[in-house]
Design a protein around this motif. Structure first.
Motif, PDB file in Angstrom:
ATOM      1  N   PHE A  53       5.262   6.312 -10.811  1.00 42.46           N
ATOM      2  CA  PHE A  53       3.919   6.185 -10.237  1.00 42.46           C
ATOM      3  C   PHE A  53       2.903   5.752 -11.282  1.00 42.46           C
ATOM      4  O   PHE A  53       1.914   5.118 -10.987  1.00 42.46           O
ATOM      5  CB  PHE A  53       3.437   7.504  -9.642  1.00 42.46           C
ATOM      6  CG  PHE A  53       4.109   7.850  -8.351  1.00 42.46           C
ATOM      7  CD1 PHE A  53       4.976   6.953  -7.733  1.00 42.46           C
ATOM      8  CD2 PHE A  53       3.878   9.069  -7.740  1.00 42.46           C
ATOM      9  CE1 PHE A  53       5.589   7.268  -6.548  1.00 42.46           C
ATOM     10  CE2 PHE A  53       4.491   9.388  -6.544  1.00 42.46           C
ATOM     11  CZ  PHE A  53       5.353   8.493  -5.955  1.00 42.46           C
ATOM     12  N   MET A 339       6.906  -1.035  -2.134  1.00 42.80           N
ATOM     13  CA  MET A 339       5.830  -0.691  -1.196  1.00 42.80           C
ATOM     14  C   MET A 339       4.858   0.288  -1.828  1.00 42.80           C
ATOM     15  O   MET A 339       3.650   0.138  -1.708  1.00 42.80           O
ATOM     16  CB  MET A 339       6.398  -0.096   0.097  1.00 42.80           C
ATOM     17  CG  MET A 339       7.250  -1.044   0.898  1.00 42.80           C
ATOM     18  SD  MET A 339       6.356  -2.469   1.533  1.00 42.80           S
ATOM     19  CE  MET A 339       5.542  -1.736   2.952  1.00 42.80           C
ATOM     20  N   ILE A 340       5.407   1.317  -2.488  1.00 35.66           N
ATOM     21  CA  ILE A 340       4.542   2.323  -3.106  1.00 35.66           C
ATOM     22  C   ILE A 340       3.665   1.687  -4.164  1.00 35.66           C
ATOM     23  O   ILE A 340       2.517   2.068  -4.361  1.00 35.66           O
ATOM     24  CB  ILE A 340       5.408   3.452  -3.708  1.00 35.66           C
ATOM     25  CG1 ILE A 340       5.860   4.332  -2.560  1.00 35.66           C
ATOM     26  CG2 ILE A 340       4.649   4.239  -4.771  1.00 35.66           C
ATOM     27  CD1 ILE A 340       6.081   5.760  -2.880  1.00 35.66           C
ATOM     28  N   GLY A 342       2.471  -1.233  -4.014  1.00 34.90           N
ATOM     29  CA  GLY A 342       1.553  -2.203  -3.437  1.00 34.90           C
ATOM     30  C   GLY A 342       2.039  -3.628  -3.484  1.00 34.90           C
ATOM     31  O   GLY A 342       1.254  -4.557  -3.469  1.00 34.90           O
ATOM     32  N   VAL A 343       3.346  -3.820  -3.530  1.00 32.18           N
ATOM     33  CA  VAL A 343       3.881  -5.167  -3.519  1.00 32.18           C
ATOM     34  C   VAL A 343       4.598  -5.341  -2.188  1.00 32.18           C
ATOM     35  O   VAL A 343       5.431  -4.516  -1.833  1.00 32.18           O
ATOM     36  CB  VAL A 343       4.869  -5.363  -4.677  1.00 32.18           C
ATOM     37  CG1 VAL A 343       5.432  -6.763  -4.659  1.00 32.18           C
ATOM     38  CG2 VAL A 343       4.190  -5.072  -6.002  1.00 32.18           C
ATOM     39  N   ALA A 344       4.243  -6.384  -1.451  1.00 33.78           N
ATOM     40  CA  ALA A 344       4.895  -6.601  -0.172  1.00 33.78           C
ATOM     41  C   ALA A 344       6.080  -7.532  -0.376  1.00 33.78           C
ATOM     42  O   ALA A 344       5.898  -8.701  -0.649  1.00 33.78           O
ATOM     43  CB  ALA A 344       3.913  -7.214   0.818  1.00 33.78           C
TER      44      ALA A 344
ATOM     45  N   SER B  35      -0.520  -2.207   5.092  1.00 35.53           N
ATOM     46  CA  SER B  35       0.459  -2.790   4.171  1.00 35.53           C
ATOM     47  C   SER B  35      -0.254  -3.370   2.957  1.00 35.53           C
ATOM     48  O   SER B  35      -1.417  -3.732   3.051  1.00 35.53           O
ATOM     49  CB  SER B  35       1.221  -3.919   4.861  1.00 35.53           C
ATOM     50  OG  SER B  35       1.951  -3.421   5.926  1.00 35.53           O
ATOM     51  N   PRO B  36       0.472  -3.495   1.841  1.00 31.27           N
ATOM     52  CA  PRO B  36      -0.130  -4.128   0.672  1.00 31.27           C
ATOM     53  C   PRO B  36      -0.598  -5.551   0.983  1.00 31.27           C
ATOM     54  O   PRO B  36      -0.048  -6.200   1.867  1.00 31.27           O
ATOM     55  CB  PRO B  36       1.021  -4.173  -0.326  1.00 31.27           C
ATOM     56  CG  PRO B  36       1.973  -3.139   0.121  1.00 31.27           C
ATOM     57  CD  PRO B  36       1.826  -3.030   1.591  1.00 31.27           C
ATOM     58  N   ASP B  41      -6.567  -3.028   0.855  1.00 27.55           N
ATOM     59  CA  ASP B  41      -5.654  -2.768  -0.245  1.00 27.55           C
ATOM     60  C   ASP B  41      -6.144  -3.469  -1.509  1.00 27.55           C
ATOM     61  O   ASP B  41      -6.163  -2.882  -2.595  1.00 27.55           O
ATOM     62  CB  ASP B  41      -4.264  -3.288   0.153  1.00 27.55           C
ATOM     63  CG  ASP B  41      -3.220  -3.087  -0.933  1.00 27.55           C
ATOM     64  OD1 ASP B  41      -2.878  -1.910  -1.174  1.00 27.55           O
ATOM     65  OD2 ASP B  41      -2.779  -4.072  -1.516  1.00 27.55           O
ATOM     66  N   ARG B  45      -7.341  -1.658  -4.963  1.00 23.60           N
ATOM     67  CA  ARG B  45      -6.659  -1.945  -6.234  1.00 23.60           C
ATOM     68  C   ARG B  45      -7.621  -2.491  -7.289  1.00 23.60           C
ATOM     69  O   ARG B  45      -7.382  -2.318  -8.478  1.00 23.60           O
ATOM     70  CB  ARG B  45      -5.492  -2.913  -6.000  1.00 23.60           C
ATOM     71  CG  ARG B  45      -4.319  -2.201  -5.386  1.00 23.60           C
ATOM     72  CD  ARG B  45      -3.183  -3.082  -4.986  1.00 23.60           C
ATOM     73  NE  ARG B  45      -2.368  -2.341  -4.036  1.00 23.60           N
ATOM     74  CZ  ARG B  45      -1.486  -1.409  -4.377  1.00 23.60           C
ATOM     75  NH1 ARG B  45      -1.278  -1.126  -5.630  1.00 23.60           N
ATOM     76  NH2 ARG B  45      -0.811  -0.755  -3.443  1.00 23.60           N
ATOM     77  N   VAL B  60      -3.454   6.447  -8.105  1.00 24.15           N
ATOM     78  CA  VAL B  60      -2.322   5.760  -7.490  1.00 24.15           C
ATOM     79  C   VAL B  60      -2.708   5.278  -6.096  1.00 24.15           C
ATOM     80  O   VAL B  60      -3.289   6.032  -5.328  1.00 24.15           O
ATOM     81  CB  VAL B  60      -1.122   6.723  -7.377  1.00 24.15           C
ATOM     82  CG1 VAL B  60       0.052   6.048  -6.688  1.00 24.15           C
ATOM     83  CG2 VAL B  60      -0.710   7.218  -8.744  1.00 24.15           C
ATOM     84  N   ASP B  62      -1.497   4.389  -2.496  1.00 22.69           N
ATOM     85  CA  ASP B  62      -0.339   4.753  -1.687  1.00 22.69           C
ATOM     86  C   ASP B  62      -0.489   4.080  -0.318  1.00 22.69           C
ATOM     87  O   ASP B  62      -1.330   4.490   0.482  1.00 22.69           O
ATOM     88  CB  ASP B  62      -0.332   6.285  -1.571  1.00 22.69           C
ATOM     89  CG  ASP B  62       0.917   6.810  -0.910  1.00 22.69           C
ATOM     90  OD1 ASP B  62       1.776   6.003  -0.530  1.00 22.69           O
ATOM     91  OD2 ASP B  62       1.019   8.048  -0.762  1.00 22.69           O
ATOM     92  N   ASN B  63       0.291   3.038  -0.051  1.00 22.21           N
ATOM     93  CA  ASN B  63       0.168   2.335   1.234  1.00 22.21           C
ATOM     94  C   ASN B  63       0.940   3.078   2.310  1.00 22.21           C
ATOM     95  O   ASN B  63       2.136   3.308   2.167  1.00 22.21           O
ATOM     96  CB  ASN B  63       0.715   0.913   1.123  1.00 22.21           C
ATOM     97  CG  ASN B  63      -0.072   0.088   0.138  1.00 22.21           C
ATOM     98  OD1 ASN B  63       0.140   0.179  -1.062  1.00 22.21           O
ATOM     99  ND2 ASN B  63      -0.987  -0.706   0.623  1.00 22.21           N
ATOM    100  N   ARG B  64       0.245   3.463   3.365  1.00 23.43           N
ATOM    101  CA  ARG B  64       0.904   4.141   4.497  1.00 23.43           C
ATOM    102  C   ARG B  64       0.544   3.421   5.774  1.00 23.43           C
ATOM    103  O   ARG B  64      -0.285   3.888   6.553  1.00 23.43           O
ATOM    104  CB  ARG B  64       0.431   5.603   4.597  1.00 23.43           C
ATOM    105  CG  ARG B  64       0.699   6.422   3.377  1.00 23.43           C
ATOM    106  CD  ARG B  64       2.127   6.906   3.374  1.00 23.43           C
ATOM    107  NE  ARG B  64       2.407   7.544   2.091  1.00 23.43           N
ATOM    108  CZ  ARG B  64       3.333   8.489   1.944  1.00 23.43           C
ATOM    109  NH1 ARG B  64       4.045   8.883   2.962  1.00 23.43           N
ATOM    110  NH2 ARG B  64       3.541   9.005   0.770  1.00 23.43           N
ATOM    111  N   PRO B  65       1.121   2.232   5.992  1.00 22.68           N
ATOM    112  CA  PRO B  65       0.699   1.448   7.142  1.00 22.68           C
ATOM    113  C   PRO B  65       1.249   1.996   8.458  1.00 22.68           C
ATOM    114  O   PRO B  65       2.166   2.807   8.455  1.00 22.68           O
ATOM    115  CB  PRO B  65       1.307   0.079   6.849  1.00 22.68           C
ATOM    116  CG  PRO B  65       2.492   0.357   6.012  1.00 22.68           C
ATOM    117  CD  PRO B  65       2.167   1.589   5.209  1.00 22.68           C
TER     118      PRO B  65
END
Lengths: 523, 316
Positions: A53, A339-340, A342-344, B35-36, B41, B45, B60, B62-65
């Motif tokens: 993280f 994903m965590i 932030g990269v899709a 989503s990122p 997002d 960032r 941190v 944290d993406n939770r879509p």
């Protein structure tokens, strides 16, 4: 940007001090995890995943990838010296590696498998570099129907091809999908299967599931296994590892064939390094002029499979990075990491995150060279590792699992889930239900649901859309064939077993155990 | 409301002032319920490194879509109110409850508004090699051949924006939901959807590279980031003005002193020249707000969107 400036960009990223350090750390931890039999790569990655993280996404992936391909290097050590595969992908290496060790050629076997591993990995990396961008370009033509079909194929393939009973594999996938349904529906936010427990709103934690089903279950299974190793230290001294000219001559073609097969199977969903290694062994034995040497210390029997499993490790990244569709349970975890951070992942990844993509790929070279350097001079150290009794090692591992589960969401509920999934995983082992399809079903299930519903909206409710669009139709046809073949071949296998069971039992040796290990495959 | 009252009571008399001074005592995770690579997002960032420096703790994202941002929002509503789990979300926070009545949390009491960060405008985009060069052509053709409009999720502001435009223009668009602006833009790139109400930052480099064509700015005026693109009002569709705000929330019952501190720190980041230079080309209009002011805004909008949803017949 052209190809070479991309490579330069990637090398620049891979060679920053921080990335070099984490690449080294990943490779080292990977070797360690690989050497210790039973401690799988999935458990290791899920344990160390919360630690990342604090890292940049590229650095985090570099480290976790290092663990992933490092285990396959280390995994051959225990296969050769103890006849216990470090990871399922190394199981087949027991067949000829252990006899070599018994003949006092253990050092040579360790050295040569490291070379084969490096060769296979390099082959895989070259393919990864060349083909991922092409596939990603093509993938922009993929719509929801194609993604749904592709994931369905991944699930069916992983449950029917890779392990024992196809029916049990499909059952595992289904359990995984049902666990994946817990929480809020991704389209309308309706709560499902939470039974009034607010902690379950966001669904089951991937980390808790992976740690329970793979980590805890593995530890319970291993409690009664061998406690410590008895190895002759002379056989692995540096001077005892120089191969003969005959060894080298025999190794070239198996390595090349193994690397090609491994690269192919790595990209296919549901197969991965274990299958690649097994098939490579089968091919080498089939085409050999002296098949009777196999099982008695034939060097081809370790070079092909070790080259294949490492090549597969690398090419497994192709569908994950270019399509965002993980082909195996480990790649599903990698997807979670992306994903965590932030990269899709998906067709856009290479253009939106060129530094991450090319940096990661170039770090694979760095990592593999580190592994080459780590494995050859440090063979003695890894051998000593094998002498640590499990009853000392496993409580520590269990503690790390609990800490990891807790910190992944700062939720005590996660620890309860790890315990529950540990029990589930143990039960699945006893009844021989494979674990990897469960994890893949868990990750892919919700994604498939999303794509399915969207495909239905886009087709205005017409189910034939999956069979009308050409790409989707082809994938669906392959899926059907895989399903039929999987069920048919597992039936055939069962009949064969039944026939064998009726014949008098002829001492089941260690290779049998290796085969069983591979069936438990967690690739 | 009860939780809020309790929190106020505690803050007034009993809470030790140390709580806010010691905050943050560990990693701060900021949940982004998309989503990122969507605009929320991207903004989060951009903010994170400044907050990290200010707080001396890792921040941190944290993406939770999912669920039109409601999955991540619900998660934060359940989190420990220690200020270490925050939510950065859009006006979907007020629009979604208007059409999703069964949410497992109360947006008024289970989350505490901290700061309104700013606004973005919407731009209507289509695929780069689409045969339609103007919005009129696309709308006209849709009446013969129905088209698909992408949204960032059910009940999000982009959903409302597109519904509003459909109502105004009489276009024949079927609405398809994606898990945030990032995936919706990919749907435009792949030609799966024909039109999307994007923000400038969600569409990103694809505008410059020509992979995405901008047809109009939703609203009365052109925007500085895209001076050549006409507004929908110019094109003859008045009353399509819609903005999306992005705000920061904490779980209900968070110590008001911590809330005040986070608010002050965020406002400071929003005044940072370097930060401003990074986000203004992405069409952000930054705000300065107080927790109380933002809370009042949220309350008012929760009521007004509900009414709008009922009037337009899209509430459940």
């Amino acid at each position: 940007m052209d190809f070479f400036s991309n490579l330069a960009l990637g090398l620049g990223v891979a060679f920053t001090l921080q990335n070099l350090f984490y690449c080294f750390l990943g490779a080292l931890l990977g070797t360690l995890v690989g050497v210790i039999p039973g401690l799988g790569v999935l458990a290791a990655i899920s344990m160390l995943f919360p630690l990342t993280f604090h890292l940049e996404p590229t650095t985090a992936l570099i480290m976790l990838a290092g663990i992933w391909y490092g285990t396959t290097y280390g995994g051959s050590t225990a296969s050769i010296l103890l006849n216990l595969p470090g990871t399922p992908a190394n199981a087949v290496t027991c067949l000829d590696g252990y006899p070599m060790a018994k003949q006092g050629r253990g050092g040579i076997a360790l050295f040569m498998t490291t070379v084969a591993s490096f060769f296979g990995a390099s082959f895989g990396i070259i393919l990864l570099t060349l083909f991922t961008p092409i596939i990603a370009d093509y993938a922009l033509r993929f719509g929801s129907a194609e993604y749904f079909a592709l994931m369905l194929m991944g699930l069916v393939a992983s449950s029917t091809i890779s392990e024992g009973s196809a029916i049990k594999g499909l059952a595992s996938v289904t359990i995984g999908i049902v666990i994946g349904l817990v929480g809020m529906d991704t389209q309308t936010a309706t709560v499902r299967f939470a039974f009034g427990n607010l902690g379950l709103l966001e669904g089951v934690s991937l980390i808790a599931l992976a740690m329970g089903v793979f980590g805890v279950a593995e530890i319970i299974m291993s409690v009664r296994r061998v406690s410590a190793a008895d190895i002759d230290p002379e056989s692995v001294k540096l001077k005892a590892i120089v191969p003969t000219r005959d060894d080298v001559r025999r190794s070239w073609f198996p390595m090349l064939r193994g690397a090609s097969m491994g690269s192919f199977f790595g990209t296919l969903p549901g197969t991965g390094p274990s299958i690649a290694a097994f098939l490579s062994y089968a091919v080498e034995k089939r085409i050999s002029k002296t098949p009777e040497r196999f099982g008695n210390g034939a060097i081809e029997g370790i070079m092909g499979p070790e080259s294949a499993n490492n090549a597969a490790d690398q090419t497994a990244f192709i569908p994950t990075l270019s399509l965002g569709v993980p082909g195996s349970a480990t790649m599903a975890l990698m997807l979670g990491v992306l994903m965590i951070h932030g990269v899709a992942p998906g067709p856009n990844l290479i253009s939106t995150e060129p530094e991450l993509f090319w940096g990661l790929i170039m770090s694979f070279w760095v990592g593999n060279i580190i592994l080459l350097l780590l494995n050859i001079p440090l063979i003695g150290l890894w051998v000593r590792m094998l002498t640590i009794p499990y009853h000392l090692l496993y409580p520590a591992v269990l503690m790390f699992i609990c800490i990891g589960a807790y910190t992944s969401g700062f939720s005590p509920l996660n620890i309860w889930m790890v315990a529950a999934f540990g029990a589930l995983g143990y039960a699945m082992r006893i009844f021989r239900f494979p674990g990897a399809p469960l994890l893949l079903g868990f990750v892919l299930g919700p994604l498939m649901e999303e794509h399915f519903r969207r495909a239905m909206v886009l087709a205005r409710g017409d189910f034939t859309v999956f069979f009308e669009r050409p790409i989707s139709a082809v994938i669906m046809a392959i899926t059907g064939l895989v399903l039929i073949w999987g069920v048919w071949s597992s039936e055939a296998l069962r009949n064969k077993r039944r026939a064998r069971a009726q014949a008098p039992e002829t001492g089941r040796g260690a290779p049998g155990q290796a085969e069983e290990e591979a069936r438990e495959g967690t690739n | 409301m009860k939780k809020m009252m309790t929190a106020l009571a505690i803050a007034a008399g009993l809470a030790s002032p140390l709580a806010a001074q010691d905050w943050p005592s560990g990693t701060v995770s900021i949940v982004v319920p998309y989503s990122p690579s969507g605009n929320t997002d991207i903004l989060a960032r951009h903010m994170a490194p400044y907050l990290e420096e200010k707080w001396g703790q890792p921040v941190v994202i944290d993406n939770r879509p999912g669920g039109g941002s409601m999955v991540g929002t619900a998660q934060v509503s359940q989190a420990n109110p220690d200020g270490l789990t925050l939510l950065v979300t859009t006006s979907a926070f007020v629009t979604a409850p208007a059409i999703q009545p069964d949410l497992p949390f109360d947006p008024r009491t289970d989350l505490t508004p901290i700061a309104n960060v700013g606004y973005v405008s919407y731009i209507l985009v289509t695929q780069g090699d689409s045969p339609f060069d103007t919005l009129e052509e696309l709308v006209a053709d849709s009446k013969e051949n129905p088209k698909f409009a992408a949204t960032a999720g059910l009940g999000t502001t982009t959903h409302f924006a597109i519904e509003q435009f459909i109502a105004q223009s009489g276009a024949n668009f079927d609405v398809v939901h994606f898990k945030g602006g990032g995936p919706a833009v990919v749907a435009i790139l792949s030609g799966e959807a024909d039109i999307y109400g994007s923000s400038v930052s969600s569409a990103g480099d694809n505008i410059a590279s020509g992979k995405v064509k901008v047809l109009a700015v939703l609203g009365n005026d052109r925007i500085d980031a895209l001076p050549d693109v006409p507004s929908t009002a110019e094109l003859g569709y008045p009353e399509t003005e819609i903005h999306q705000w992005v705000g920061v929330f904490a779980p209900g019952g968070t110590d008001p002193e911590i809330v005040a501190k986070i608010n002050a720190d965020i406002n400071e980041v929003l005044r940072n020249e370097e930060f401003i230079a990074k986000v203004t080309p992405l069409d952000w209009t930054l705000e300065q707000s107080t927790p109380e002011g933002f809370a009042a805004e949220v309350d008012q909008e929760l009521t007004s969107w509900k009414k709008l949803a009922e009037d337009q017949g899209i509430s459940k």
